[in-house]
Design an enzyme around this catalytic site. Structure first.
Site, PDB file in Angstrom:
ATOM      1  N   ARG A   1       0.854  -1.187   0.000  1.00 54.16           N
ATOM      2  CA  ARG A   1       0.000   0.000   0.000  1.00 54.16           C
ATOM      3  C   ARG A   1       0.893   1.241   0.000  1.00 54.16           C
ATOM      4  O   ARG A   1       1.893   1.305   0.738  1.00 54.16           O
ATOM      5  CB  ARG A   1      -0.894   0.041   1.250  1.00 54.16           C
ATOM      6  CG  ARG A   1      -2.063  -0.924   1.222  1.00 54.16           C
ATOM      7  CD  ARG A   1      -3.137  -0.477   0.219  1.00 54.16           C
ATOM      8  NE  ARG A   1      -4.305  -1.341   0.247  1.00 54.16           N
ATOM      9  CZ  ARG A   1      -4.528  -2.381  -0.573  1.00 54.16           C
ATOM     10  NH1 ARG A   1      -3.636  -2.699  -1.491  1.00 54.16           N
ATOM     11  NH2 ARG A   1      -5.641  -3.086  -0.483  1.00 54.16           N
TER      12      ARG A   1
ATOM     13  N   GLU B   1      -3.590   7.538  -5.560  1.00 55.97           N
ATOM     14  CA  GLU B   1      -3.706   6.804  -6.832  1.00 55.97           C
ATOM     15  C   GLU B   1      -4.921   7.284  -7.611  1.00 55.97           C
ATOM     16  O   GLU B   1      -5.974   7.497  -6.990  1.00 55.97           O
ATOM     17  CB  GLU B   1      -3.826   5.304  -6.554  1.00 55.97           C
ATOM     18  CG  GLU B   1      -2.567   4.741  -5.912  1.00 55.97           C
ATOM     19  CD  GLU B   1      -2.692   3.276  -5.512  1.00 55.97           C
ATOM     20  OE1 GLU B   1      -3.734   2.665  -5.775  1.00 55.97           O
ATOM     21  OE2 GLU B   1      -1.736   2.745  -4.933  1.00 55.97           O
TER      22      GLU B   1
ATOM     23  N   HIS C   1      -0.894  -0.160  -9.525  1.00 51.05           N
ATOM     24  CA  HIS C   1      -1.626  -0.938  -8.497  1.00 51.05           C
ATOM     25  C   HIS C   1      -2.314  -2.115  -9.205  1.00 51.05           C
ATOM     26  O   HIS C   1      -3.534  -2.216  -9.212  1.00 51.05           O
ATOM     27  CB  HIS C   1      -2.645  -0.082  -7.739  1.00 51.05           C
ATOM     28  CG  HIS C   1      -3.111  -0.766  -6.473  1.00 51.05           C
ATOM     29  ND1 HIS C   1      -3.584  -0.077  -5.384  1.00 51.05           N
ATOM     30  CD2 HIS C   1      -3.171  -2.087  -6.121  1.00 51.05           C
ATOM     31  CE1 HIS C   1      -3.918  -0.943  -4.428  1.00 51.05           C
ATOM     32  NE2 HIS C   1      -3.683  -2.166  -4.869  1.00 51.05           N
TER      33      HIS C   1
HETATM   34  N1  LIG Z   1      -0.384  -4.505  -5.298  1.00 51.27           N
HETATM   35  C1  LIG Z   1      -1.498  -5.204  -5.297  1.00 51.27           C
HETATM   36  O1  LIG Z   1      -2.193  -5.290  -6.304  1.00 51.27           O
HETATM   37  C2  LIG Z   1      -1.899  -5.928  -4.051  1.00 51.27           C
HETATM   38  C3  LIG Z   1      -2.687  -7.083  -4.197  1.00 51.27           C
HETATM   39  C4  LIG Z   1      -3.016  -7.772  -3.041  1.00 51.27           C
HETATM   40  C5  LIG Z   1      -2.625  -7.333  -1.787  1.00 51.27           C
HETATM   41  N2  LIG Z   1      -1.882  -6.192  -1.692  1.00 51.27           N
HETATM   42  C6  LIG Z   1      -1.457  -5.711  -0.363  1.00 51.27           C
HETATM   43  O2  LIG Z   1      -0.557  -6.651   0.180  1.00 51.27           O
HETATM   44  C7  LIG Z   1      -0.822  -6.749   1.591  1.00 51.27           C
HETATM   45  C8  LIG Z   1      -0.313  -8.081   2.100  1.00 51.27           C
HETATM   46  O3  LIG Z   1      -1.047  -9.144   1.509  1.00 51.27           O
HETATM   47  P1  LIG Z   1      -0.873 -10.651   2.046  1.00 51.27           P
HETATM   48  O4  LIG Z   1      -1.780 -11.487   1.237  1.00 51.27           O
HETATM   49  O5  LIG Z   1       0.540 -11.035   2.140  1.00 51.27           O
HETATM   50  O6  LIG Z   1      -1.478 -10.469   3.501  1.00 51.27           O
HETATM   51  P2  LIG Z   1      -1.218 -11.389   4.771  1.00 51.27           P
HETATM   52  O7  LIG Z   1      -2.295 -11.053   5.737  1.00 51.27           O
HETATM   53  O8  LIG Z   1      -1.025 -12.818   4.381  1.00 51.27           O
HETATM   54  O9  LIG Z   1       0.180 -10.849   5.351  1.00 51.27           O
HETATM   55  C9  LIG Z   1       0.387  -9.565   5.828  1.00 51.27           C
HETATM   56  C10 LIG Z   1       1.509  -9.645   6.854  1.00 51.27           C
HETATM   57  O10 LIG Z   1       1.893  -8.322   7.210  1.00 51.27           O
HETATM   58  C11 LIG Z   1       2.217  -8.371   8.600  1.00 51.27           C
HETATM   59  N3  LIG Z   1       2.262  -7.012   9.150  1.00 51.27           N
HETATM   60  C12 LIG Z   1       1.255  -6.205   9.541  1.00 51.27           C
HETATM   61  N4  LIG Z   1       1.761  -5.023   9.977  1.00 51.27           N
HETATM   62  C13 LIG Z   1       3.102  -5.100   9.846  1.00 51.27           C
HETATM   63  C14 LIG Z   1       4.172  -4.212  10.111  1.00 51.27           C
HETATM   64  N5  LIG Z   1       3.965  -2.982  10.628  1.00 51.27           N
HETATM   65  N6  LIG Z   1       5.423  -4.615   9.849  1.00 51.27           N
HETATM   66  C15 LIG Z   1       5.678  -5.857   9.359  1.00 51.27           C
HETATM   67  N7  LIG Z   1       4.700  -6.736   9.074  1.00 51.27           N
HETATM   68  C16 LIG Z   1       3.428  -6.374   9.325  1.00 51.27           C
HETATM   69  C17 LIG Z   1       1.144  -9.275   9.196  1.00 51.27           C
HETATM   70  O11 LIG Z   1       1.481  -9.753  10.475  1.00 51.27           O
HETATM   71  C18 LIG Z   1       1.089 -10.379   8.135  1.00 51.27           C
HETATM   72  O12 LIG Z   1       2.003 -11.416   8.410  1.00 51.27           O
HETATM   73  C19 LIG Z   1      -2.335  -6.562   1.689  1.00 51.27           C
HETATM   74  O13 LIG Z   1      -2.720  -6.087   2.960  1.00 51.27           O
HETATM   75  C20 LIG Z   1      -2.603  -5.546   0.609  1.00 51.27           C
HETATM   76  O14 LIG Z   1      -2.524  -4.254   1.164  1.00 51.27           O
HETATM   77  C21 LIG Z   1      -1.515  -5.496  -2.796  1.00 51.27           C
END
Ligand SMILES: NC(=O)c1ccc[n+]([C@@H]2O[C@H](COP(=O)([O-])OP(=O)(O)OC[C@H]3O[C@@H](n4cnc5c(N)ncnc54)[C@H](O)[C@@H]3O)[C@@H](O)[C@H]2O)c1
Length: 324
Positions: A239, A268, A287
């Site tokens: 994000r 965005e 994105h």
């Molecule tokens: N670019 C894109 O198109 C796209 C697509 C899907 C998801 N995303 C983003 O990717 C993020 C992660 O997705 P995921 O499937 O791996 O989620 P997930 O829930 O499997 O993993 C997220 C991890 O981040 C950790 N976390 C939370 N706060 C943190 C911090 N301050 N420091 C370090 N780690 C922290 C959590 O404990 C968790 O292990 C989503 O929340 C979303 O914002 C982006």
């Protein structure tokens, strides 16, 4: 007749594939026109009135939207995808409106994009492409990934997907997460869990893959950049607000940060006047991490299944992930 609001553009574009199911179950789909990437809170507030459920993209679903929905007919919010930072989950819980998402459904695709951005940034393929398109034949001295240290912030499904890929490229991989990963998970993954200070100080490439939460906005700020290796690279597929873009621009301008690959931005689409556009050492995408034909089809299907399940019209053969 129940009504379903569909604001996720990926699903809107392929909606004809699903329309027969809505017709058969007697659900009226409502697909508002969306300019840009998502609806803001004001637009969502008026769109939600009279809706029994919503399949949302990255729209703003704040307390006012949920209250307007609750006062009307809203029974469920289904987030197309993973990140639920745009949804006021404590408010949804208070109002008894279940919120579902689809975790793990396109981790591979987002991890692929992270590696694509990283490869482009370190080999500067974008500059060679531009040169050739303009009739030139630019040679660029890139950097070798093999032997570099990758530091991944967020060891969830995307972060671990990046770790597996980075190891395959010969990188030495460590990661930071706010939750300690269970020993059995860590032992089966090619990553060592370290503290944030150590990750900043030791990484040649920092890849961001954590959730955006109220606690970690601007996790990468001027202080964080100062603690990194000079010449480190940044990749963000999570994000935009996790990075203070003004501080990143200053770090790029000074050479502290050698380059960045960004799929996400504080605002965005990236504003025309953003100083980030001036850095040739950066590669951007829109994105778009989850946007492959296969992943979109998968998540369109899954969110539609969750919708009909939440409305009590169909049973499903999986347990939908409830985040509030
Ligand atoms: N670019 C894109 O198109 C796209 C697509 C899907 C998801 N995303 C983003 O990717 C993020 C992660 O997705 P995921 O499937 O791996 O989620 P997930 O829930 O499997 O993993 C997220 C991890 O981040 C950790 N976390 C939370 N706060 C943190 C911090 N301050 N420091 C370090 N780690 C922290 C959590 O404990 C968790 O292990 C989503 O929340 C979303 O914002 C982006």
């Amino acid at each position: 007749m129940p009504k379903a609001l569909i604001t996720c553009l990926h699903l809107q574009r392929r909606f004809d594939d699903f329309r027969p199911r809505y017709d058969a179950l007697g659900v009226e789909p409502v697909l508002p026109k969306i300019d840009g990437q998502q609806l803001d809170a004001a637009a969502m507030r008026s769109a939600i009135i009279g809706m029994d459920a919503v399949i949302a993209g990255d729209d703003q679903i704040d307390a006012s939207v949920l209250e307007a929905g609750k006062a009307s007919a809203l029974k469920a919010v289904i987030k197309w995808g993973i990140g639920t930072d745009g949804i006021d989950k404590p408010k949804a819980k208070e109002l008894g409106i279940p919120v579902f998402n689809t975790p793990g459904t396109f981790s591979n695709e987002v991890a692929d994009l992270a590696m694509s951005l990283l490869l482009n940034v370190v080999r500067e393929t974008h500059l060679m492409h531009q040169s050739i398109m303009g009739g030139g034949w630019l040679k660029v001295p890139g950097r070798s990934l093999v032997g570099m240290k990758a530091g991944i912030i967020g060891l969830g499904s995307i972060g671990l997907g990046i770790a597996r890929r980075a190891v395959a490229f010969g990188m030495d991989v460590s990661g930071y997460d706010v939750r300690p990963l269970p020993a059995d998970v860590l032992s089966s993954q090619p990553v060592t869990q370290v503290g944030l200070d150590e990750l900043f100080a030791s990484s040649d490439v920092i890849l961001i893959a954590c959730d955006l939460t109220p606690a970690n906005r601007h996790l990468l700020n001027a202080d964080a950049f100062a603690r990194m290796k000079t010449g480190a690279y940044i990749v963000n597929v999570s994000r935009g607000p996790l990075i203070d873009e003004a501080a990143l621009c200053a770090a790029l301008a000074s050479g502290k940060i050698a380059g960045a690959g960004l799929d996400v931005f504080e605002v965005e689409p990236l504003p025309k006047e953003s100083p980030l556009r001036g850095f040739k050492s950066c590669v951007f995408s829109t994105h778009n991490g989850s946007n492959t034909l296969e992943a979109v089809a998968r998540v369109n299907q899954m969110t539609t299944d969750i919708l009909f399940h939440a409305l009590g019209l169909e049973t499903i053969n999986f347990t939908p992930n409830r985040v509030a």
